[in-house]
Design a protein around this motif. Sequence first.
Motif: not given
Length: 60
Positions: A6-11, A15-17, A36-39, A44-47
Amino acid sequence: MGEFTDKLAAAGNKVAGNVKEAVGKATDNDRLVAEGEAQQAKGTGQDVKGSVKGALGDKI
């Protein structure tokens, strides 16, 4: 997914956002800025999700 995943996906999403938002601002593309803001918000939610899993020992 576990805490690390989850933290890896969040990062990645943060970055992409951030890149999408920066490119959108540079090219005056409001849609890309919003994407970008949505991503970044998704990241943040995944983090947070990963942190909760870590605190609960991946039992959720």
